[in-house]
Enzyme design. Sequence first.
Site, mmCIF file in Angstrom:
data_model
loop_
_atom_site.group_PDB
_atom_site.id
_atom_site.type_symbol
_atom_site.label_atom_id
_atom_site.label_comp_id
_atom_site.label_asym_id
_atom_site.label_seq_id
_atom_site.Cartn_x
_atom_site.Cartn_y
_atom_site.Cartn_z
ATOM 1 N N ARG A 69 0.834 -1.213 0.000
ATOM 2 C CA ARG A 69 0.000 0.000 0.000
ATOM 3 C C ARG A 69 0.869 1.265 0.000
ATOM 4 O O ARG A 69 0.528 2.260 -0.645
ATOM 5 C CB ARG A 69 -0.914 -0.016 1.224
ATOM 6 C CG ARG A 69 -1.905 1.128 1.251
ATOM 7 C CD ARG A 69 -2.986 0.882 2.306
ATOM 8 N NE ARG A 69 -3.981 1.938 2.348
ATOM 9 C CZ ARG A 69 -4.188 2.727 3.419
ATOM 10 N NH1 ARG A 69 -3.462 2.558 4.510
ATOM 11 N NH2 ARG A 69 -5.110 3.661 3.380
ATOM 12 N N HIS A 106 0.569 4.449 -2.490
ATOM 13 C CA HIS A 106 0.355 5.818 -2.006
ATOM 14 C C HIS A 106 1.543 6.730 -2.325
ATOM 15 O O HIS A 106 1.380 7.935 -2.462
ATOM 16 C CB HIS A 106 0.069 5.810 -0.501
ATOM 17 C CG HIS A 106 -1.315 5.348 -0.167
ATOM 18 N ND1 HIS A 106 -1.943 5.652 1.021
ATOM 19 C CD2 HIS A 106 -2.210 4.612 -0.872
ATOM 20 C CE1 HIS A 106 -3.159 5.109 1.037
ATOM 21 N NE2 HIS A 106 -3.334 4.456 -0.103
ATOM 22 N N ASP A 107 2.741 6.150 -2.417
ATOM 23 C CA ASP A 107 3.890 6.968 -2.836
ATOM 24 C C ASP A 107 3.749 7.337 -4.315
ATOM 25 O O ASP A 107 3.813 8.507 -4.680
ATOM 26 C CB ASP A 107 5.210 6.211 -2.595
ATOM 27 C CG ASP A 107 6.418 7.085 -2.920
ATOM 28 O OD1 ASP A 107 6.348 8.310 -2.666
ATOM 29 O OD2 ASP A 107 7.431 6.562 -3.434
ATOM 30 N N ASN A 160 -3.247 8.356 4.900
ATOM 31 C CA ASN A 160 -2.006 7.717 5.366
ATOM 32 C C ASN A 160 -1.911 7.617 6.884
ATOM 33 O O ASN A 160 -1.250 6.723 7.413
ATOM 34 C CB ASN A 160 -0.794 8.504 4.858
ATOM 35 C CG ASN A 160 -0.684 8.471 3.341
ATOM 36 O OD1 ASN A 160 -1.048 7.467 2.720
ATOM 37 N ND2 ASN A 160 -0.226 9.547 2.748
ATOM 38 N N HIS A 220 -6.221 -6.039 -2.183
ATOM 39 C CA HIS A 220 -7.179 -6.107 -1.073
ATOM 40 C C HIS A 220 -7.494 -7.563 -0.696
ATOM 41 O O HIS A 220 -8.509 -7.835 -0.067
ATOM 42 C CB HIS A 220 -8.455 -5.325 -1.402
ATOM 43 C CG HIS A 220 -8.228 -3.838 -1.414
ATOM 44 N ND1 HIS A 220 -9.164 -2.936 -1.846
ATOM 45 C CD2 HIS A 220 -7.157 -3.099 -1.011
ATOM 46 C CE1 HIS A 220 -8.671 -1.705 -1.728
ATOM 47 N NE2 HIS A 220 -7.462 -1.775 -1.235
ATOM 48 N N ASP A 229 -9.637 -9.610 3.651
ATOM 49 C CA ASP A 229 -10.121 -10.873 3.088
ATOM 50 C C ASP A 229 -10.252 -11.872 4.248
ATOM 51 O O ASP A 229 -9.254 -12.286 4.826
ATOM 52 C CB ASP A 229 -9.115 -11.371 2.040
ATOM 53 C CG ASP A 229 -9.390 -12.797 1.570
ATOM 54 O OD1 ASP A 229 -10.429 -13.379 1.955
ATOM 55 O OD2 ASP A 229 -8.557 -13.338 0.812
HETATM 56 C C1 HEM Z 1 -8.850 1.078 -6.283
HETATM 57 C C2 HEM Z 1 -8.889 2.005 -5.361
HETATM 58 C C3 HEM Z 1 -8.469 1.768 -3.938
HETATM 59 C C4 HEM Z 1 -9.117 2.219 -2.840
HETATM 60 C C5 HEM Z 1 -10.379 3.053 -2.807
HETATM 61 C C6 HEM Z 1 -8.405 1.735 -1.686
HETATM 62 C C7 HEM Z 1 -8.735 2.000 -0.372
HETATM 63 C C8 HEM Z 1 -8.183 1.375 0.735
HETATM 64 C C9 HEM Z 1 -8.613 1.580 2.095
HETATM 65 C C10 HEM Z 1 -9.680 2.546 2.544
HETATM 66 C C11 HEM Z 1 -7.882 0.735 2.872
HETATM 67 C C12 HEM Z 1 -8.005 0.544 4.378
HETATM 68 C C13 HEM Z 1 -7.162 1.533 5.146
HETATM 69 C C14 HEM Z 1 -7.473 1.434 6.615
HETATM 70 O O1 HEM Z 1 -8.577 1.853 6.991
HETATM 71 O O2 HEM Z 1 -6.650 0.905 7.388
HETATM 72 C C15 HEM Z 1 -6.996 0.005 2.009
HETATM 73 C C16 HEM Z 1 -6.099 -0.962 2.427
HETATM 74 C C17 HEM Z 1 -5.180 -1.546 1.601
HETATM 75 N N1 HEM Z 1 -4.979 -1.252 0.273
HETATM 76 FE FE1 HEM Z 1 -6.180 -0.169 -0.914
HETATM 77 N N2 HEM Z 1 -7.330 1.008 -2.109
HETATM 78 C C18 HEM Z 1 -7.322 1.006 -3.478
HETATM 79 C C19 HEM Z 1 -6.356 0.437 -4.285
HETATM 80 C C20 HEM Z 1 -5.248 -0.198 -3.812
HETATM 81 C C21 HEM Z 1 -4.087 -0.515 -4.609
HETATM 82 C C22 HEM Z 1 -3.888 -0.118 -6.058
HETATM 83 C C23 HEM Z 1 -3.226 -1.173 -3.780
HETATM 84 C C24 HEM Z 1 -1.852 -1.700 -4.076
HETATM 85 C C25 HEM Z 1 -1.525 -2.315 -5.182
HETATM 86 C C26 HEM Z 1 -3.863 -1.273 -2.496
HETATM 87 C C27 HEM Z 1 -3.340 -1.949 -1.410
HETATM 88 C C28 HEM Z 1 -3.930 -2.000 -0.165
HETATM 89 C C29 HEM Z 1 -3.447 -2.850 0.908
HETATM 90 C C30 HEM Z 1 -2.339 -3.878 0.820
HETATM 91 C C31 HEM Z 1 -4.242 -2.567 2.024
HETATM 92 C C32 HEM Z 1 -4.082 -3.147 3.434
HETATM 93 C C33 HEM Z 1 -3.076 -2.267 4.181
HETATM 94 C C34 HEM Z 1 -2.657 -2.751 5.547
HETATM 95 O O3 HEM Z 1 -3.047 -3.830 5.972
HETATM 96 O O4 HEM Z 1 -1.872 -2.032 6.191
HETATM 97 N N3 HEM Z 1 -5.071 -0.648 -2.543
HETATM 98 N N4 HEM Z 1 -7.194 0.433 0.705
#
Ligand code: HEM
Length: 325
Positions: A64, A68-69, A97, A196, A243
């Site tokens: 992530r 974000h970077d 972030n 995700h 998941d």
């Molecule tokens: C398509 C649009 C996307 C949206 C709207 C989105 C939004 C989010 C949100 C809201 C979270 C939860 C943050 C929290 O509340 O702790 C999350 C987690 C995460 N996202 Fe996304 N995301 C998107 C795309 C991506 C992409 C492109 C990646 C990387 C390739 C990514 C990787 C992750 C990962 C790995 C987590 C889990 C992070 C953790 O466990 O620390 N996401 N995302």
Amino acid sequence: MGAQNTFQIFVFMSCIFLIGATSASSLKVGYYKYKKCANAEEIVKGVVSKFVLKEPGLGAGLIRMFFHDCFVRGCDASILLDASTLNPNPEKLAIPNNPSLRGFEVVDAAKSALEYACPGIVSCADIIAFAARDAAGLLGNIPYQIPSGRLDGKISNASEVLPALPAPFHNLTQVKALFAAQGLSATDVVALSGAHSIGRSHCSSFTSRLYPNIDPTMDQGFGASLRTKCPQNAQVDGVVPQDFVTPNALDNQYYKNVADLKALFFSDWSLLTSTETANLLSKFQTVPKLFEAKFAESMVKMGNIGVLTGTKGEIRTSCRAVNSI
Ligand code: HEM
Ligand SMILES: *[C@@H]1O[C@H](CO)[C@@H](O)[C@H](O)[C@H]1NC(C)=O
Ligand SMILES: *[C@@H]1O[C@H](CO)[C@@H](O)[C@H](O)[C@H]1NC(C)=O
């Protein structure tokens, strides 16, 4: 004769492909082999493995972090800069972030190991790219090579984050537009959303789908179980796995969850709302190898966004601060 012609055409086409692939960015696979830090990628991998095997969530954090970077000022490690007197409000303090982004200590540890082995050579931007790749290898068995040679930026501004990143309540049109602004396609949206399938979310990122009513775009039983984990008006912002089936495996389970209406975000559900993305979703669901190949391809593509080279950046001594002048 026919076979030889076919072979020659193949070689010719391969050359065109290679020229095309390298001209797409100034980055190179194995860049540090030519920069007196031949073991740079192995050093990062060693550090990432140590952390991620102990705490798989950090691997999710690193993937992530790369996203974000790259989406804000390109892949320039602007996400890593701490607040300072000169710059009190860097990207890492912006709502998407802070406090959810994790893995900063892994990057710090990799940077220390690299500064010990070959001081001043490896950029923080490349460390993030390598670390995300290594996390995908560890959690997903998705090995791939990633070109490097990025420089670190000197600017990090929290107010640039929210407009650049997709939000969990965005619809497909909005998500696609933000990806398109970075040169990424609908296929990249679907492939990268597969991230995700690991990590966690804070309740606050999706409680609008639980109260006052469980969103009709969500499986009602799934919604009911999320309500027990994320009570309304809770004092602390809880966390749940992205998941529930295979929480630490970077696999195609995410696509099954989306199809079953058991994904956390409206943005996840929205992949079902166009024929193009829905078709990809069902392909990734049925052919795991296709998901793995496309995920790797899209990560490399994301890694080319707005990279700094030449005199436009620096190699930071500490990933948390710009070098002093
Ligand atoms: C398509 C649009 C996307 C949206 C709207 C989105 C939004 C989010 C949100 C809201 C979270 C939860 C943050 C929290 O509340 O702790 C999350 C987690 C995460 N996202 Fe996304 N995301 C998107 C795309 C991506 C992409 C492109 C990646 C990387 C390739 C990514 C990787 C992750 C990962 C790995 C987590 C889990 C992070 C953790 O466990 O620390 N996401 N995302
Ligand atoms: C950050 O960006 C905003 C909006 O573009 C701008 O108004 C502000 O001056 C910037 N802050 C810094 C410290 O550059
Ligand atoms: C997506 O959201 C935007 C902004 O709220 C809205 O203008 C647009 O109509 C929505 N598109 C779809 C297909 O729902």
